[in-house]
Design a protein around this motif. Sequence first.
Motif, short mmCIF file in Angstrom:
data_model
loop_
_atom_site.label_atom_id
_atom_site.label_comp_id
_atom_site.label_asym_id
_atom_site.label_seq_id
_atom_site.Cartn_x
_atom_site.Cartn_y
_atom_site.Cartn_z
N LEU A 163 0.84 -1.20 0.00
CA LEU A 163 0.00 0.00 0.00
C LEU A 163 0.87 1.24 0.00
O LEU A 163 1.65 1.47 0.93
CB LEU A 163 -0.93 0.01 1.21
CG LEU A 163 -1.88 1.21 1.32
CD1 LEU A 163 -2.87 1.22 0.15
CD2 LEU A 163 -2.62 1.21 2.65
N ARG A 164 0.76 2.03 -1.05
CA ARG A 164 1.30 3.38 -1.10
C ARG A 164 0.11 4.29 -0.83
O ARG A 164 -0.93 4.17 -1.50
CB ARG A 164 1.93 3.66 -2.46
CG ARG A 164 3.18 2.83 -2.71
CD ARG A 164 3.70 3.00 -4.14
NE ARG A 164 3.85 4.39 -4.50
CZ ARG A 164 4.91 5.15 -4.17
NH1 ARG A 164 5.90 4.62 -3.46
NH2 ARG A 164 4.99 6.41 -4.53
N ALA A 165 0.23 5.20 0.13
CA ALA A 165 -0.98 5.82 0.66
C ALA A 165 -0.89 7.33 0.76
O ALA A 165 0.19 7.94 0.68
CB ALA A 165 -1.29 5.22 2.03
N THR A 195 -5.76 6.23 2.26
CA THR A 195 -6.23 5.53 1.08
C THR A 195 -5.09 5.38 0.07
O THR A 195 -4.06 6.04 0.18
CB THR A 195 -7.42 6.27 0.44
OG1 THR A 195 -8.01 5.46 -0.58
CG2 THR A 195 -6.99 7.59 -0.15
N ASP A 196 -5.29 4.53 -0.92
CA ASP A 196 -4.21 4.17 -1.82
C ASP A 196 -3.91 5.26 -2.85
O ASP A 196 -4.76 6.08 -3.18
CB ASP A 196 -4.53 2.86 -2.53
CG ASP A 196 -5.73 2.99 -3.47
OD1 ASP A 196 -6.72 3.65 -3.10
OD2 ASP A 196 -5.67 2.42 -4.58
N SER A 200 0.06 0.85 -5.56
CA SER A 200 -0.41 -0.10 -4.55
C SER A 200 -0.79 -1.42 -5.22
O SER A 200 -1.22 -1.45 -6.37
CB SER A 200 -1.62 0.47 -3.81
OG SER A 200 -1.27 1.66 -3.12
N LEU A 203 -4.03 -3.88 -1.76
CA LEU A 203 -4.53 -3.16 -0.59
C LEU A 203 -5.02 -1.78 -1.01
O LEU A 203 -4.42 -1.15 -1.88
CB LEU A 203 -3.44 -3.04 0.48
CG LEU A 203 -2.88 -4.35 1.05
CD1 LEU A 203 -1.66 -4.07 1.92
CD2 LEU A 203 -3.96 -5.09 1.85
N LYS A 204 -6.09 -1.32 -0.35
CA LYS A 204 -6.70 -0.04 -0.74
C LYS A 204 -6.71 1.00 0.38
O LYS A 204 -6.66 2.19 0.11
CB LYS A 204 -8.13 -0.28 -1.21
CG LYS A 204 -8.27 -1.18 -2.43
CD LYS A 204 -7.75 -0.52 -3.69
CE LYS A 204 -8.68 0.58 -4.18
NZ LYS A 204 -8.22 1.15 -5.47
N GLU A 205 -6.84 0.56 1.61
CA GLU A 205 -6.93 1.50 2.74
C GLU A 205 -6.23 0.91 3.95
O GLU A 205 -6.12 -0.31 4.11
CB GLU A 205 -8.40 1.80 3.08
CG GLU A 205 -9.15 2.56 2.01
CD GLU A 205 -10.59 2.85 2.39
OE1 GLU A 205 -11.26 3.56 1.63
OE2 GLU A 205 -11.06 2.37 3.45
N VAL A 206 -5.79 1.80 4.84
CA VAL A 206 -5.26 1.39 6.13
C VAL A 206 -5.70 2.39 7.18
O VAL A 206 -5.81 3.59 6.91
CB VAL A 206 -3.71 1.27 6.11
CG1 VAL A 206 -3.04 2.62 5.85
CG2 VAL A 206 -3.19 0.66 7.41
N PHE A 238 -5.67 -3.14 7.70
CA PHE A 238 -5.56 -3.05 6.25
C PHE A 238 -6.79 -3.62 5.55
O PHE A 238 -7.28 -4.70 5.91
CB PHE A 238 -4.32 -3.82 5.78
CG PHE A 238 -3.02 -3.20 6.22
CD1 PHE A 238 -2.39 -2.23 5.44
CD2 PHE A 238 -2.43 -3.58 7.42
CE1 PHE A 238 -1.20 -1.66 5.85
CE2 PHE A 238 -1.23 -3.01 7.83
CZ PHE A 238 -0.62 -2.05 7.04
N GLY A 240 -8.68 -4.36 1.62
CA GLY A 240 -8.50 -4.53 0.19
C GLY A 240 -9.79 -4.99 -0.44
O GLY A 240 -10.82 -5.19 0.23
#
Length: 242
Positions: A163-165, A195-196, A200, A203-206, A238, A240
């Motif tokens: 995840l790049r956020a 959010t991503d 990414s 994964l979409k959010e953390v 996390f 996705g």
Amino acid sequence: MVLIRPSSIATLAFGVLAIVCSTEAGVLKKLSPKLLSGRTSPIDLSKFQVPLSNGSATLPSPAPGLSLKAITLGRGTQNYTCAAGSTAAPVAVGAKADLLDVTPFLPPGISPAQSLHFLNLITQYLVSFDVATIEKSKVPKLGSHIFDATGVPVFDLGPKGLLRAKRLAGIAAPAKACKGANGHGFGAVDWLALTDVPGSVGLKEVYRVETAGGKAPPSCGGGDAHAIAVPYATQYWFFGPS
């Protein structure tokens, strides 16, 4: 305050319990040694709900179509810099943390709600453990969290995804949150929803919740230019595609 220091954090996961920044040691004393022995069986993540409220404000819910993919315990440092002669607040420049598997910390045979309460107390304990000890322990490391050269927060969970956020929302940590290592410090960093961004994978959010420590001192204090690394611990949830 109760503080027991086992020789490694693996001892904590598999039989020894200690609480820092909490008066709730009695809660964990009620759990038998059998329940504190740790677990290796899979966790049904569908039964867990990410904490979103600090009691007065609430983070946005996960986006539709997403499901929980992992819960990790993060332990590392929030990093800051101070310019020469500055008496202003330190400038945040990112963070670095190990992301630990929660599985050994969740005693079998208790409900998700009880498990989360247990994890919240463990987070308060982790902030007082040095990173080197954690890295040498037998507690499984699922991944790592860094900021890349462009200032993008990156969470690498290996086969579970990358995840790049970017920040989506943030709220202050609860007033009762642990201030820092051994109960001393300048406070707990904010709870965040991220959010991503492009790059990414899976994964979409953390969500960063149940934080302990991490805040910088209010002033650089003058003097030479310097960096500040403030210990923190937290839970990272996390999400996705379902």
